[in-house]
Motif scaffolding. Sequence first.
Motif, PDB file in Angstrom:
ATOM      1  N   PRO A 135      11.027 -35.453  -6.487  1.00  0.00           N
ATOM      2  CA  PRO A 135      10.611 -35.345  -4.950  1.00  0.00           C
ATOM      3  C   PRO A 135       9.217 -34.354  -4.938  1.00  0.00           C
ATOM      4  N   PHE A 136       8.817 -33.609  -5.946  1.00  0.00           N
ATOM      5  CA  PHE A 136       7.779 -32.613  -5.889  1.00  0.00           C
ATOM      6  C   PHE A 136       6.880 -32.659  -6.994  1.00  0.00           C
ATOM      7  N   ASP A 137       5.636 -32.130  -7.142  1.00  0.00           N
ATOM      8  CA  ASP A 137       4.556 -32.157  -7.971  1.00  0.00           C
ATOM      9  C   ASP A 137       5.056 -31.369  -9.083  1.00  0.00           C
ATOM     10  N   GLY A 138       4.357 -31.658 -10.375  1.00  0.00           N
ATOM     11  CA  GLY A 138       4.732 -31.102 -11.573  1.00  0.00           C
ATOM     12  C   GLY A 138       4.086 -29.386 -11.336  1.00  0.00           C
ATOM     13  N   ASP A 139       3.232 -29.406 -10.615  1.00  0.00           N
ATOM     14  CA  ASP A 139       2.536 -27.833 -10.703  1.00  0.00           C
ATOM     15  C   ASP A 139       3.702 -27.120 -10.111  1.00  0.00           C
ATOM     16  N   LYS A 140       4.561 -27.483  -9.361  1.00  0.00           N
ATOM     17  CA  LYS A 140       5.716 -26.513  -8.881  1.00  0.00           C
ATOM     18  C   LYS A 140       6.605 -26.051 -10.037  1.00  0.00           C
ATOM     19  N   LEU A 141       6.782 -26.999 -10.891  1.00  0.00           N
ATOM     20  CA  LEU A 141       7.476 -26.617 -12.248  1.00  0.00           C
ATOM     21  C   LEU A 141       6.749 -25.680 -12.901  1.00  0.00           C
ATOM     22  N   ALA A 142       5.314 -25.806 -13.164  1.00  0.00           N
ATOM     23  CA  ALA A 142       4.442 -24.783 -13.656  1.00  0.00           C
ATOM     24  C   ALA A 142       4.662 -23.164 -13.016  1.00  0.00           C
ATOM     25  N   LYS A 143       4.945 -23.553 -11.885  1.00  0.00           N
ATOM     26  CA  LYS A 143       4.727 -22.293 -11.267  1.00  0.00           C
ATOM     27  C   LYS A 143       6.166 -21.443 -11.337  1.00  0.00           C
ATOM     28  N   LEU A 144       7.251 -22.349 -11.580  1.00  0.00           N
ATOM     29  CA  LEU A 144       8.806 -21.924 -11.714  1.00  0.00           C
ATOM     30  C   LEU A 144       8.543 -21.543 -13.036  1.00  0.00           C
ATOM     31  N   ILE A 145       8.216 -21.735 -14.097  1.00  0.00           N
ATOM     32  CA  ILE A 145       8.057 -21.255 -15.536  1.00  0.00           C
ATOM     33  C   ILE A 145       7.251 -20.099 -15.520  1.00  0.00           C
ATOM     34  N   SER A 146       6.002 -19.962 -14.849  1.00  0.00           N
ATOM     35  CA  SER A 146       5.417 -18.558 -14.754  1.00  0.00           C
ATOM     36  C   SER A 146       6.449 -17.528 -14.350  1.00  0.00           C
ATOM     37  N   LEU A 147       7.055 -17.828 -13.188  1.00  0.00           N
ATOM     38  CA  LEU A 147       8.002 -16.761 -12.844  1.00  0.00           C
ATOM     39  C   LEU A 147       8.951 -16.416 -13.913  1.00  0.00           C
ATOM     40  N   VAL A 148       9.414 -17.098 -14.565  1.00  0.00           N
ATOM     41  CA  VAL A 148      10.251 -16.758 -15.549  1.00  0.00           C
ATOM     42  C   VAL A 148       9.762 -15.890 -16.609  1.00  0.00           C
ATOM     43  N   GLU A 149       8.601 -16.468 -16.984  1.00  0.00           N
ATOM     44  CA  GLU A 149       7.677 -15.834 -18.151  1.00  0.00           C
ATOM     45  C   GLU A 149       7.405 -14.498 -17.703  1.00  0.00           C
ATOM     46  N   ALA A 150       7.038 -14.238 -16.382  1.00  0.00           N
ATOM     47  CA  ALA A 150       6.527 -12.879 -15.837  1.00  0.00           C
ATOM     48  C   ALA A 150       7.869 -11.903 -15.641  1.00  0.00           C
ATOM     49  N   GLY A 151       9.058 -12.536 -15.953  1.00  0.00           N
ATOM     50  CA  GLY A 151      10.385 -11.633 -15.669  1.00  0.00           C
ATOM     51  C   GLY A 151      10.765 -11.531 -14.330  1.00  0.00           C
ATOM     52  N   THR A 152      10.019 -12.351 -13.364  1.00  0.00           N
ATOM     53  CA  THR A 152      10.506 -12.308 -11.876  1.00  0.00           C
ATOM     54  C   THR A 152      11.848 -12.760 -11.707  1.00  0.00           C
ATOM     55  N   ILE A 153      12.262 -13.815 -12.556  1.00  0.00           N
ATOM     56  CA  ILE A 153      13.519 -14.357 -12.294  1.00  0.00           C
ATOM     57  C   ILE A 153      13.946 -14.621 -13.682  1.00  0.00           C
ATOM     58  N   SER A 154      15.509 -14.874 -13.763  1.00  0.00           N
ATOM     59  CA  SER A 154      15.936 -15.149 -14.966  1.00  0.00           C
ATOM     60  C   SER A 154      16.133 -16.643 -15.208  1.00  0.00           C
ATOM     61  N   GLN A 155      16.442 -16.988 -16.240  1.00  0.00           N
ATOM     62  CA  GLN A 155      16.367 -18.233 -16.964  1.00  0.00           C
ATOM     63  C   GLN A 155      17.712 -18.823 -15.935  1.00  0.00           C
ATOM     64  N   ASN A 156      18.813 -18.340 -15.813  1.00  0.00           N
ATOM     65  CA  ASN A 156      19.771 -18.756 -15.228  1.00  0.00           C
ATOM     66  C   ASN A 156      19.462 -18.985 -13.574  1.00  0.00           C
ATOM     67  N   ILE A 157      18.827 -18.059 -13.088  1.00  0.00           N
ATOM     68  CA  ILE A 157      18.232 -18.001 -11.653  1.00  0.00           C
ATOM     69  C   ILE A 157      17.158 -19.333 -11.613  1.00  0.00           C
ATOM     70  N   MET A 179      17.266 -26.095  -5.924  1.00  0.00           N
ATOM     71  CA  MET A 179      16.949 -25.772  -4.431  1.00  0.00           C
ATOM     72  C   MET A 179      15.585 -26.492  -4.073  1.00  0.00           C
ATOM     73  N   MET A 180      14.712 -26.371  -5.183  1.00  0.00           N
ATOM     74  CA  MET A 180      13.120 -27.058  -4.934  1.00  0.00           C
ATOM     75  C   MET A 180      13.619 -28.245  -4.950  1.00  0.00           C
ATOM     76  N   TYR A 181      14.413 -28.983  -5.600  1.00  0.00           N
ATOM     77  CA  TYR A 181      14.645 -30.427  -5.380  1.00  0.00           C
ATOM     78  C   TYR A 181      15.087 -30.969  -4.070  1.00  0.00           C
ATOM     79  N   GLU A 182      15.836 -29.771  -3.570  1.00  0.00           N
ATOM     80  CA  GLU A 182      16.595 -30.409  -2.067  1.00  0.00           C
ATOM     81  C   GLU A 182      15.556 -30.173  -1.084  1.00  0.00           C
ATOM     82  N   THR A 183      14.688 -29.066  -1.132  1.00  0.00           N
ATOM     83  CA  THR A 183      14.140 -28.516  -0.111  1.00  0.00           C
ATOM     84  C   THR A 183      12.491 -28.701  -0.492  1.00  0.00           C
ATOM     85  N   ARG A 184      12.051 -28.976  -1.471  1.00  0.00           N
ATOM     86  CA  ARG A 184      10.433 -29.342  -2.010  1.00  0.00           C
ATOM     87  C   ARG A 184       9.925 -28.001  -1.713  1.00  0.00           C
ATOM     88  N   LYS A 185      10.538 -26.804  -1.447  1.00  0.00           N
ATOM     89  CA  LYS A 185       9.745 -25.754  -1.265  1.00  0.00           C
ATOM     90  C   LYS A 185       9.085 -25.147  -2.533  1.00  0.00           C
TER      91      LYS A 185
END
Lengths: 476, 482
Positions: free
Chosen positions: A363-385, A392-398
């Motif tokens: 229910p959301f576009d692929g660019d959001k997955l790219a953003k999520l991956i870059s957050l992990v790569e930057a160390g902003t969030i962990s793999q588990n998080i 949560m993205m799936y539920e809220t599309r945020k």
Amino acid sequence: MEYEVVIGLEIHVELATETKIFCDCTTAFGGEVNTHCCPICTGMPGTLPVMNEKVVEYAIRAGIALNCEIAHFSKMDRKNYFYPDLPKAYQVSQFDLPLCKNGYVDIEVDGKIKRIGITRIHMEEDAGKLIHDQWGTGSLIDYNRCGVPLIEIVSEPDIRSAEEAKAYVEKVRSIIQYIGASDCKMQEGSLRADVNLSVRPIGQEKFGTRTEMKNLNSFKSILRAAEHEQRRQISEIEHGNIIVQETRRWDDTKGKSYSMRSKEEAHDYRYFPEPDLVPIELTDEQISKIRKELPELPEDRVNKYINDYQLPEYDAKLLTVSKNISDFFEQAVTSGANPKKASNYIMGDLMKLMNQYDDEAIPFDGDKLAKLISLVEAGTISQNIASKVLSMMYETRKDPAAIVKEENLAVVNDESALSEMIENIIAQHTKSVNDYLGGNTKAIGFLIGQVMQKSKGKGNPQMISRLLEEKLNKLK
Amino acid sequence: MTIEQLHGKLISKEIKVEELVHQYYEKIEAKDKDISAYISLCKDNAMKNAVLIQERINQNKDITPLTGIPMAIKDNMCTKDSKTTCGSKMLENFEPPYNATVVEKLESSGSILLGKLNMDEFAMGGSTENSAFKKTKNPYDLSRVPGGSSGGSAACVAADMAVFTLGSDTGGSIRQPASFCGVVGLKPTYGTISRYGLVAFASSLDQIGPITKTVTDAGLVLNATAGKDKYDSTSSERNIADYNEYLKKDIKNIKLAVPRQYLASGISAEVKDSILNAINEYEKMGIVCEYVDLKLADYAIAAYYIISSAEASSNLARYDGIKYGYHSENYTNLIELYKNSRSEGFGAEVKRRIMLGTYALSSGYYDAYYKKALQVRTLIKNEFDKIFETYDGIIGPTAPTTAYKIGEKSEDPLEMYLGDVYTVSVNIAGLPAISIPCGFDSHHLPVGLQIIGKAFDERKILQIAYAYEQQSSFQGLIKEAK
């Protein structure tokens, strides 16, 4: 005795044209009852059909993608029968001269490739819908679906198991989606399958008597209906009964099929050429133009993923089964995601979520997955998080960054806060601490886990392990 | 008066549209109780339109040869929100939600619709006796039929209760009543006039056409109604600016064919004499008339009744009592609702054709009947094509007899079908043909001459018809009608 099952499928696909096959009414799904119709699609006296050229184009695309011969001359015919959802009392379809014939599609079951023949593809109009019992006194009719264009794809009886049947429908559906001829949303009925099935003793050449189950609209019901019918027929034969050629209705909730009508009561459809439409004549140029402009097929994408994105073959095939997923993957990669990482998230967390919600698309576009991956790569969030954020993205599309912020999920990089947690954990788990100090270095894993849990998964793992080692070493 | 004459008077303001329309309603009032040509009138609307159209004339805006001309149409052409019955109890109260293309075209030409005309039920028949509502009488002899199925349209023009009318012709339904009523009836080439909004009888044969007092008028009405229609895929792309273009051209080089079979058996002696006289007249004009063979003529009726009934059985299946039209009160389930609505709503002839057509299309019989009929159709087309390699037109009788007595043939459908012998092959081959008056029999009943042309050659058959009309004493024949 050992039996072999023989299955042939008829797949009905609603085409993705904006307007109906013979008039200008919209094909949009839903809508207030009887608002998507006009004198033509409700068959008012004196009205005439005019062929929507887009329908012919989409049907030709399907024919080409399914390796069919495209007829240079074909025509529409009338199939006559009385039913309240059919306002003209005939369906305009194709009888002896279909638009496409003699095609095939290759499917893969248990790692083996098998070719399934396609007898023909023809164009026709859909009927309306009866709405039963809502008012108790009778049935009402919604003509919105009347005149929505369909193609019917008829396979050869080449299928030998329920799994093959399912794989065949999946493959055809995927191809039709890729060429943009239909969204193939099974829940909305834009792809329905009729299963023709018979059984015969292994080694026997002659086909057994077949039955037909109509309008199956999920992969699960195709699989279950075919398995059930196979068992039913074998059991009938084993009990000395004969199989009656008939139409059966599959009840997916009860997991059973019921006899609807036998061949003796079958309709005589009195087909004859539709005199209100001119024959469809196509030149080589017209056909090859459509062939040239045909969108990328799944095989093309598999090759691209292996060669350009260095994905394993397994990933490439799984990602391309559904055009929705493949498009999503490509959006993510185009937005900068590492292909393998994107593939892992899709094949793992996202497919799980789609199953859980029984969705046909993310229910959301692929660019959001790219953003999520870059957050992990930057160390902003962990793999588990990241997994947590994804659901949560799936539920809220945020947006992932917004979720991380709102839910306070960013990695904790605060040394003093982490130090305090570590000291508490060391104090509570003296056994593990002693094990470690006694030379069992693996015990540190448990302690790291405890700290991680304490930080609700947000602690920077590298920082935790460095601090923990420092503190433990001081205790030596 | 003709369209041409009235047009002059309207443009010179010698007469006003309102007066003219009013005069026509007075004539209808006076005559139609005897003739029964009209099923319904739309006087309020017509009077309203008359004022608007007069305004157009006063401003000299959008004037066509039909502007202000009172006319009427057969009741199988859809008129929005006003009854279109097809002469059937099934559609007695049916009000279409849209206008037929011809209705739109006539409206934009500025002509004034007076009402809708009686017909054999769903255009099936040759005497207008199959109407569920009334029997139209022949204005020449009120004890006789006007022909059919466009009997109302022909009688209406003959009695001058409209300046022109539209009929529809599936197997002769414009030409035969024109012949019986002493008026001009033109069936254009299949595809010339849009069928959108014409309630279908047999889709591959149906064609709308004008019934008028003169050949020139027929061309004028064709000009206003012909042309490609995006709502009818079978309508022709051909764009002919003026169908009357050849009327006054030299006729000398024209060659006409007379099929021997059309003058052999089954034709009344008096009709034959009139036709031979007409041939004689043409020869006097210097036109070559030669006898030819039309060998397949014998098979045309059989092929016609199979094809038309097969298509009709499917076209009329939609009248099931559910969405509109007659709905039986007597049923307990869906099948009974279908059966009883159709049994009670359709007349005997319609049921006969539905049964015939259903049978011909049934599995096991399709090849022997329907498919065979289609093969015959191709052969008939080829035979006509062959003749048109040498000749410009084919002439002969429109019908084997003049108008017969009401009730005389209605008990014998087969004899009635044989009356279509000269007209059906024209529909089967999709050709244009015109019927013009060419004499009287001893009962002072009109005889019709049929001129058949090659596809889309309406201009030439109008030219051939016009040449005869100019020298004959039968122009204005209608004056003698009651």
